[in-house]
Design an enzyme around this catalytic site. Sequence first.
Site, short mmCIF file in Angstrom:
data_model
loop_
_atom_site.label_atom_id
_atom_site.label_comp_id
_atom_site.label_asym_id
_atom_site.label_seq_id
_atom_site.Cartn_x
_atom_site.Cartn_y
_atom_site.Cartn_z
N ASN A 20 24.84 29.96 26.73
CA ASN A 20 26.20 30.43 26.46
C ASN A 20 27.05 29.18 26.26
OD1 ASN A 20 28.75 31.47 26.46
ND2 ASN A 20 28.55 32.60 28.39
N LYS A 28 26.42 26.92 29.50
CA LYS A 28 25.77 27.55 30.65
C LYS A 28 24.37 27.95 30.22
CE LYS A 28 29.56 30.05 32.53
NZ LYS A 28 30.11 31.35 32.59
N ARG A 63 24.34 33.67 23.46
CA ARG A 63 25.50 34.56 23.45
C ARG A 63 26.40 34.09 22.31
NH1 ARG A 63 31.10 34.18 26.54
NH2 ARG A 63 31.87 36.21 25.94
N HIS A 97 32.84 42.06 25.46
CA HIS A 97 32.02 42.37 26.65
C HIS A 97 30.90 43.37 26.31
CE1 HIS A 97 35.59 41.54 29.61
NE2 HIS A 97 34.82 40.47 29.53
N ASN A 156 37.76 38.61 35.69
CA ASN A 156 38.95 37.89 35.33
C ASN A 156 39.45 38.44 33.99
OD1 ASN A 156 40.90 36.00 35.68
ND2 ASN A 156 39.73 34.42 34.61
N ARG A 207 45.88 37.69 31.24
CA ARG A 207 46.27 38.32 29.96
C ARG A 207 47.15 39.54 30.22
NH1 ARG A 207 40.27 38.31 28.34
NH2 ARG A 207 39.94 36.24 27.48
N GLU A 216 24.46 39.77 31.97
CA GLU A 216 24.45 39.56 30.52
C GLU A 216 23.29 38.67 30.09
OE1 GLU A 216 28.58 38.89 31.38
OE2 GLU A 216 29.11 39.54 29.36
P1 ADP Z 1 34.88 36.38 34.61
O1 ADP Z 1 35.62 37.38 33.80
O2 ADP Z 1 35.52 35.03 34.60
O3 ADP Z 1 33.38 36.36 34.37
P2 ADP Z 1 34.23 37.54 37.19
O4 ADP Z 1 33.49 38.73 36.69
O5 ADP Z 1 33.46 36.52 37.93
O6 ADP Z 1 35.11 36.85 36.08
O7 ADP Z 1 35.40 38.08 38.14
C1 ADP Z 1 36.33 37.23 38.71
C2 ADP Z 1 37.38 38.08 39.43
O8 ADP Z 1 36.73 38.88 40.41
C3 ADP Z 1 38.42 37.23 40.13
O9 ADP Z 1 39.72 37.68 39.86
C4 ADP Z 1 38.09 37.43 41.58
O10 ADP Z 1 39.24 37.43 42.36
C5 ADP Z 1 37.49 38.83 41.61
N1 ADP Z 1 36.69 38.95 42.82
C6 ADP Z 1 35.51 38.36 43.09
N2 ADP Z 1 35.12 38.70 44.36
C7 ADP Z 1 36.08 39.51 44.87
C8 ADP Z 1 36.28 40.19 46.11
N3 ADP Z 1 35.41 40.09 47.09
N4 ADP Z 1 37.40 40.92 46.26
C9 ADP Z 1 38.29 41.02 45.27
N5 ADP Z 1 38.16 40.42 44.07
C10 ADP Z 1 37.09 39.67 43.87
#
Ligand code: ADP
Length: 399
Positions: A7, A14, A91, A180, A211, A241, A385
Amino acid sequence: MKILVLNCGSSSLKFKLLNMEDSTVLAKGLAERIGMAGSVLTYQSTGLDKQIQETDMPDHITAVKLLIENICDPQFGAVKSLDEIDAIGHRVVHGGEKITTSVLIDDTIKQVIRDCFELSPLHNPPNLAGIEACEQNMPGKPQVAVFDTSFHQSMPREAFLYGLPYEYYEKYKVRRYGFHGTSHRYISRRAAQLLGKNIDRVKIITCHLGNGSSIAAIKLGKSIETSMGFTPLEGLMMGTRSGDIDPAIVSYIMEKENWTSQEVNEFLNKKCGVLGLSGVSSDFRDVQEAAENGNFRAQLALDVFAHDVKKYIGAYASLMDGVDAIVFSAGLGENSPSTRWNICDTLGYLGVAVDPEKNLYTGSAETDISRWGAKCRVLVIPTDEELMIAMDTLDIVSA
Ligand code: ADP
């Protein structure tokens, strides 16, 4: 068969090496600050110590070369030689309208990726750079491209067209693409397996809440609607966003702040969403903590987020004439019981009934968190993924 999954971002790369006999990860890592001062490669074969190398990586070609040296290292590598790696899966973010499935990379596909530079200026160029870096370092090795957009190409016209003059779709390719897709495809297929049903017979709403967040309506295995649009900015409010806003707000704020289009774009992508509304952080953990400590704006951000997700679920259930399962995935969907609860608490009309005890589960297993007998199942499925990319690569190179 062993498959390397890459990726590539503009300054990062990555990777994961997977053994497809048992879908296990043999090695993984990350090259950071490519093309900048202080570039560093982190590499780890499963079960061995992490290796951190601070070394010059002026471009993706050097990064891939270094990554191969690590994978084949006699002491800490995962394979003896490159011959053991059968294929590479990449990816790729944007495939436009031409690409509806994962594909073996050749000159035509590289041109399609290039043609989509304008639609995905931050991602497609480094995705292609990664492909070309592999061509240089591993000539002749089959490479497969797995696109974020391809799964959503099954959307009907009424779902992908906006209320703009049709010429803008024809001239400028302005339409909903959705993103996604690899994650939505993976978790919907896992969901069908967990339900013990054929994917062609179920209606699923997949919630990828990280995120970046998006939701998809998957009817009989096909994506028929998704919340991200022409770009990933549309849809749910996200970490930084804005998600859906009245388009007139854009020109209004530009005039008030005297901003250029680039400045307002940066603002909507990086300064809004949960970060902007809460004023605390883009990370839901920080925002949840602040809300628990009585921060009004933090609570507001969480409320708006849950409200948005509920609204989309209702809309997608109506588009599909019902829903058999709702799936939660990604950082927040997998790990935040309170978010899942706040989303599902008014979905009883769809046959949703979340079990409060089961909902507390935050491990890495796939879990059904519904009460016994609930008509619409609520599932938590960790997304993967890289595994989906490796599975597609395996299918294509074996064919
Ligand atoms: P990305 O879109 O960057 O791949 P991720 O799927 O890793 O992101 O998700 C990141 C988000 O998930 C962050 O906002 C983080 O706060 C939230 N997150 C991860 N673990 C927890 C948790 N235990 N409780 C609440 N939110 C969480």
